[in-house]
Motif scaffolding. Sequence first.
Motif, PDB file in Angstrom:
ATOM      1  N   LEU A 188      44.830  52.373  41.503  1.00  0.00           N
ATOM      2  CA  LEU A 188      45.485  52.463  42.804  1.00  0.00           C
ATOM      3  C   LEU A 188      44.717  51.577  43.774  1.00  0.00           C
ATOM      4  O   LEU A 188      43.486  51.668  43.867  1.00  0.00           O
ATOM      5  CB  LEU A 188      45.509  53.913  43.299  1.00  0.00           C
ATOM      6  CG  LEU A 188      46.173  54.171  44.656  1.00  0.00           C
ATOM      7  CD1 LEU A 188      47.667  53.846  44.592  1.00  0.00           C
ATOM      8  CD2 LEU A 188      45.957  55.623  45.085  1.00  0.00           C
ATOM      9  N   LEU A 189      45.442  50.708  44.511  1.00  0.00           N
ATOM     10  CA  LEU A 189      44.799  49.731  45.373  1.00  0.00           C
ATOM     11  C   LEU A 189      45.327  49.822  46.799  1.00  0.00           C
ATOM     12  O   LEU A 189      46.485  50.171  47.046  1.00  0.00           O
ATOM     13  CB  LEU A 189      45.032  48.308  44.855  1.00  0.00           C
ATOM     14  CG  LEU A 189      44.567  47.990  43.439  1.00  0.00           C
ATOM     15  CD1 LEU A 189      45.702  48.191  42.435  1.00  0.00           C
ATOM     16  CD2 LEU A 189      44.045  46.565  43.338  1.00  0.00           C
ATOM     17  N   GLY A 243      40.066  44.884  50.704  1.00  0.00           N
ATOM     18  CA  GLY A 243      40.745  45.775  49.778  1.00  0.00           C
ATOM     19  C   GLY A 243      39.792  46.627  48.965  1.00  0.00           C
ATOM     20  O   GLY A 243      38.606  46.304  48.810  1.00  0.00           O
ATOM     21  N   THR A 244      40.324  47.710  48.440  1.00  0.00           N
ATOM     22  CA  THR A 244      39.549  48.597  47.580  1.00  0.00           C
ATOM     23  C   THR A 244      40.430  49.096  46.444  1.00  0.00           C
ATOM     24  O   THR A 244      41.665  49.070  46.543  1.00  0.00           O
ATOM     25  CB  THR A 244      38.991  49.790  48.381  1.00  0.00           C
ATOM     26  OG1 THR A 244      38.143  50.589  47.543  1.00  0.00           O
ATOM     27  CG2 THR A 244      40.121  50.666  48.897  1.00  0.00           C
ATOM     28  N   GLN A 245      39.801  49.536  45.369  1.00  0.00           N
ATOM     29  CA  GLN A 245      40.533  49.960  44.177  1.00  0.00           C
ATOM     30  C   GLN A 245      39.791  51.094  43.498  1.00  0.00           C
ATOM     31  O   GLN A 245      38.568  51.079  43.387  1.00  0.00           O
ATOM     32  CB  GLN A 245      40.675  48.787  43.203  1.00  0.00           C
ATOM     33  CG  GLN A 245      41.321  49.138  41.879  1.00  0.00           C
ATOM     34  CD  GLN A 245      41.508  47.928  40.980  1.00  0.00           C
ATOM     35  OE1 GLN A 245      41.347  46.790  41.415  1.00  0.00           O
ATOM     36  NE2 GLN A 245      41.856  48.160  39.729  1.00  0.00           N
ATOM     37  N   ASP A 297      36.473  54.145  37.827  1.00  0.00           N
ATOM     38  CA  ASP A 297      35.932  52.813  38.072  1.00  0.00           C
ATOM     39  C   ASP A 297      36.290  52.403  39.495  1.00  0.00           C
ATOM     40  O   ASP A 297      37.424  52.616  39.941  1.00  0.00           O
ATOM     41  CB  ASP A 297      36.541  51.829  37.063  1.00  0.00           C
ATOM     42  CG  ASP A 297      35.710  50.572  36.902  1.00  0.00           C
ATOM     43  OD1 ASP A 297      34.792  50.368  37.716  1.00  0.00           O
ATOM     44  OD2 ASP A 297      35.993  49.804  35.967  1.00  0.00           O
ATOM     45  N   LEU A 298      35.339  51.785  40.217  1.00  0.00           N
ATOM     46  CA  LEU A 298      35.541  51.416  41.604  1.00  0.00           C
ATOM     47  C   LEU A 298      35.414  49.908  41.792  1.00  0.00           C
ATOM     48  O   LEU A 298      34.574  49.259  41.162  1.00  0.00           O
ATOM     49  CB  LEU A 298      34.520  52.123  42.507  1.00  0.00           C
ATOM     50  CG  LEU A 298      34.511  53.647  42.457  1.00  0.00           C
ATOM     51  CD1 LEU A 298      33.410  54.186  43.361  1.00  0.00           C
ATOM     52  CD2 LEU A 298      35.862  54.216  42.865  1.00  0.00           C
ATOM     53  N   ILE A 306      35.857  37.096  47.670  1.00  0.00           N
ATOM     54  CA  ILE A 306      34.862  37.622  46.747  1.00  0.00           C
ATOM     55  C   ILE A 306      35.291  39.025  46.343  1.00  0.00           C
ATOM     56  O   ILE A 306      35.950  39.733  47.111  1.00  0.00           O
ATOM     57  CB  ILE A 306      33.442  37.643  47.359  1.00  0.00           C
ATOM     58  CG1 ILE A 306      33.431  38.487  48.643  1.00  0.00           C
ATOM     59  CG2 ILE A 306      32.962  36.229  47.641  1.00  0.00           C
ATOM     60  CD1 ILE A 306      32.035  38.664  49.226  1.00  0.00           C
ATOM     61  N   SER A 307      34.957  39.407  45.128  1.00  0.00           N
ATOM     62  CA  SER A 307      35.333  40.720  44.631  1.00  0.00           C
ATOM     63  C   SER A 307      34.211  41.304  43.791  1.00  0.00           C
ATOM     64  O   SER A 307      33.360  40.581  43.267  1.00  0.00           O
ATOM     65  CB  SER A 307      36.622  40.632  43.791  1.00  0.00           C
ATOM     66  OG  SER A 307      36.436  39.766  42.683  1.00  0.00           O
ATOM     67  N   GLY A 308      34.219  42.610  43.676  1.00  0.00           N
ATOM     68  CA  GLY A 308      33.253  43.312  42.838  1.00  0.00           C
ATOM     69  C   GLY A 308      33.933  44.465  42.120  1.00  0.00           C
ATOM     70  O   GLY A 308      34.660  45.255  42.747  1.00  0.00           O
ATOM     71  N   TYR A 309      33.723  44.560  40.809  1.00  0.00           N
ATOM     72  CA  TYR A 309      34.317  45.623  39.999  1.00  0.00           C
ATOM     73  C   TYR A 309      33.218  46.395  39.268  1.00  0.00           C
ATOM     74  O   TYR A 309      32.113  45.892  39.064  1.00  0.00           O
ATOM     75  CB  TYR A 309      35.301  45.042  38.981  1.00  0.00           C
ATOM     76  CG  TYR A 309      36.557  44.472  39.599  1.00  0.00           C
ATOM     77  CD1 TYR A 309      37.683  45.274  39.805  1.00  0.00           C
ATOM     78  CD2 TYR A 309      36.622  43.138  39.982  1.00  0.00           C
ATOM     79  CE1 TYR A 309      38.836  44.754  40.373  1.00  0.00           C
ATOM     80  CE2 TYR A 309      37.772  42.613  40.550  1.00  0.00           C
ATOM     81  CZ  TYR A 309      38.878  43.421  40.745  1.00  0.00           C
ATOM     82  OH  TYR A 309      40.013  42.910  41.314  1.00  0.00           O
TER      83      TYR A 309
END
Length: 339
Positions: free
Chosen positions: A101-102, A118-120, A164-165, A180-183
């Motif tokens: 879910l984002l 954004g966040t997920q 998972d975030l 930029i993104s981070g998983y």
Amino acid sequence: MKKVITLLLSLLLTTSLKSQDFHFSQFYAGPLNLNPALTGSSELTRMGINYRKQWPGLDFDFNGYSAFIDHYSFDLQSGIGLVANSYNEENMSLNTTELGLLYAYSLKLSDFSSLRMGTQITYARRSGNLENLIYGDQIDVFNRTINPNSIDMLEQFDPFGYLDLGVGVMYANPDFWIGISGYHLNNPKMLNSTYSEFEFLPIKYGIQAGWEKELGSAGYWSNDRDRYISIMGNFKKQGVFSQLDLSAQTKYDSFIFGLGFRGLMTRNELRNYESIIGIFGVPLQNGVILGYSYDWMISQVGANTKGSHEFSLRYQFLAGNQKRRGQRDRILKCFDYKF
């Protein structure tokens, strides 16, 4: 030779189990897997499906599936989305299923630029049977044989789920974007075991950027459709692995052509280029966009794998602004084959 290549790939897959995510060559066609900040980036309601068949020349299948839907609300200046992924490998029955879910908020910086945040949150489930893996202590290099036993032998692991975030930020204007993104920010435990530190999924960092130039339209072939050329890049690093994807595309009337490159950043003597990618797409007037790409492998793994095939389908409709929902020019000109 094919057995040797299969052996090498098995070793690579062992490493992949420990640390590396599945990837799509058409990374721009699955925006919700690229950066959470891209949720609602089309300012439409958008849905899509991606399928990748990797290394069809081997005796086992390696497939990836992805489906997503997102919508942008002008009133809330926000996008919300849902993405479902499934990756499976037949030889070891490795299966990963994800449901995410984002949410993304768009901060308007000027009339032509914005900053998206954004966040997920994702629930993932993994299962597999590892008895077909080949470990280092099984390989007798001098006699060119493989021993049947290993002190590291793992037969299987029970299905295991985890949360998972991920987060992302992206700046965008009509001609340029960078993000930029981070998983896996919470370092989720991906195996129900206590084998080693590799049971935890390492953080994946990504940098995405793109540039686009409109070419205009004129004459008999224009058909009142826009033309453009775009260049996009996606760099990601996860654990000891780094990868750079580049893609150049041009839209000419009713067709899209492109060429891509994938490079693997290695720390050993292996060459750091992996694939050349051919891309073809067709945007239809009803908002549907069809895409196909093929990976020509140029790494030491070689042509015996027969590359990879990838298909994508997207449908864009229903503008988030009630006053502009019926305007076809907005639906067709916004994010045809890009972010």
